[in-house]
Motif scaffolding. Structure first.
Motif, short mmCIF file in Angstrom:
data_model
loop_
_atom_site.label_atom_id
_atom_site.label_comp_id
_atom_site.label_asym_id
_atom_site.label_seq_id
_atom_site.Cartn_x
_atom_site.Cartn_y
_atom_site.Cartn_z
N THR A 259 0.81 -1.22 0.00
CA THR A 259 0.00 0.00 0.00
C THR A 259 0.85 1.27 0.00
O THR A 259 0.33 2.35 -0.29
CB THR A 259 -0.94 0.04 1.22
OG1 THR A 259 -0.16 0.00 2.42
CG2 THR A 259 -1.91 -1.14 1.20
N TRP A 266 -1.57 0.50 -5.61
CA TRP A 266 -2.36 -0.70 -5.36
C TRP A 266 -3.78 -0.55 -5.90
O TRP A 266 -4.40 -1.51 -6.35
CB TRP A 266 -2.38 -1.03 -3.86
CG TRP A 266 -3.12 -0.08 -2.97
CD1 TRP A 266 -2.62 1.00 -2.32
CD2 TRP A 266 -4.51 -0.16 -2.61
NE1 TRP A 266 -3.59 1.63 -1.59
CE2 TRP A 266 -4.77 0.93 -1.74
CE3 TRP A 266 -5.54 -1.02 -2.93
CZ2 TRP A 266 -6.03 1.16 -1.18
CZ3 TRP A 266 -6.81 -0.79 -2.38
CH2 TRP A 266 -7.04 0.30 -1.53
N GLN A 270 -5.70 -3.01 -8.41
CA GLN A 270 -7.00 -3.56 -8.01
C GLN A 270 -8.05 -3.30 -9.08
O GLN A 270 -8.87 -4.18 -9.40
CB GLN A 270 -7.43 -2.97 -6.68
CG GLN A 270 -8.69 -3.58 -6.11
CD GLN A 270 -9.09 -2.93 -4.79
OE1 GLN A 270 -9.15 -1.70 -4.68
NE2 GLN A 270 -9.34 -3.76 -3.78
N ALA A 287 -3.26 -6.59 -1.23
CA ALA A 287 -2.52 -5.36 -0.95
C ALA A 287 -1.99 -5.45 0.48
O ALA A 287 -2.77 -5.62 1.42
CB ALA A 287 -3.41 -4.14 -1.12
#
Length: 319
Positions: A259, A266, A270, A287
């Protein structure tokens, strides 16, 4: 135990440093104090020892394995462990001592003579169980250098210890995708002699290497490189990259990142995986709180053990 010293010739045409050869023919293991020069000149690594280290960066051969296990050498990376570096070198040395070929050029002698840059490529082989499936590991390095000692060799070693075959690709940063395609083709074409199951393979990568894995994991990629006979990867395993291209032809994808990564967000990773999932492509995303870019295996961090999750994801795609 006595030792030979100095240099000796092989077939009268090559000089090899014999300092580290024991009188009984066994090689002494390396330590954290072993220098880069000693490893490059070790007979176990013949003429490819230099490829264990980044050839696209200027590195003093007087550096020890402790010295080189640093973000000063492997820029953009974190959590670099000298103990892991030593373990990798000793595993490869042991395999070579036992008569196993550990390095495979991916280009022919003629191709390397015509283009000398192709001499800086090849596959380091971490053997698993005979007949097992294989994983191809691709280190990052910003397409400036190949950070294999931290970003692909450790992964290959760990996966091989689970029984799978693992290959770590040494590629040219300015022609990385072509080299990866050639590496996959080499394994596929030599599967019998390598004792590898070429079906259901996985492509792994960190940072720039993750972009390579994702790109070559696309169903049409090997066709583009002239090998439509080679099947798509069963899974892509990728770490810390801002790669955003997405296609319904992409492979099932596992991804992880920290992170606090200032290079690869991240959230960007995602979002890409969510799009793949929306297409019906299997995904898994992790993450890790507080980690920065390039954590590799994440030993000693909250990411440690992620490779087990990634292998489980790969196995699920082969069911």
């Amino acid at each position: 135990m006595g030792r030979l010293t100095g240099f000796f010739s092989v077939n009268g045409d090559a000089l090899i440093d014999a300092t580290n050869i024991a009188s009984d023919g066994n090689y002494a293991p390396v330590t954290a104090g072993t220098t880069v020069s000693e490893i490059i000149n070790d007979p176990a690594f013949v003429d490819f020892g230099r490829l264990l280290f980044p050839v696209d960066r200027t590195i003093s051969t007087d550096m020890t394995l402790t010295d080189i296990s640093s973000s000063n050498v492997y820029v953009w990376y974190s959590e670099i462990k000298a103990d892991t570096t030593v373990k990798i070198i000793n595993r490869l040395k042991k395999d070579a001592e036992e008569g196993n070929q550990i390095f495979f050029p991916i280009y022919s002698e003629k191709e390397m003579q015509e283009d000398s840059s192709k001499k800086d490529t090849g596959l380091f082989f971490f053997r698993g169980e005979p007949g097992a499936k294989f994983a191809m590991m691709n280190a990052g390095g910003g397409f400036m250098y190949v950070g294999a000692m931290h970003d692909s060799f450790p992964h290959a070693l760990e996966v091989s210890e689970m029984g799978y075959h693992a290959f770590a690709l040494i590629y040219r940063p300015d022609d990385a995708y072509a080299d990866l395609a050639r590496g996959i083709a080499y394994i596929y074409d030599h599967a019998d002699e390598l004792e590898v199951d070429p079906e259901g393979y996985s492509l792994w990568g960190g940072s720039a290497g993750a972009r390579m894995a994702a790109t070559l994991g696309n169903r049409d990629a090997m066709r583009y490189f002239g090998r439509p006979d080679i099947p798509q990867a069963a899974a892509v395993i990728m770490q810390y990259t801002g790669y955003t291209a997405v296609s319904k032809q992409d492979a099932p994808t596992y991804a992880c990142v920290g992170t606090n990564d200032g290079i690869a967000s991240w959230r960007t990773m995602q979002r890409r995986l969510q799009t793949l999932a929306d297409y019906g492509i299997p995904t898994e995303f992790h993450a890790y709180d507080g980690l920065s870019h390039g954590f590799g295996l994440g030993i000693g961090t909250n990411a440690e053990g992620w490779v087990n999750d990634a292998v489980a994801f790969w196995k699920k795609q082969m069911e």
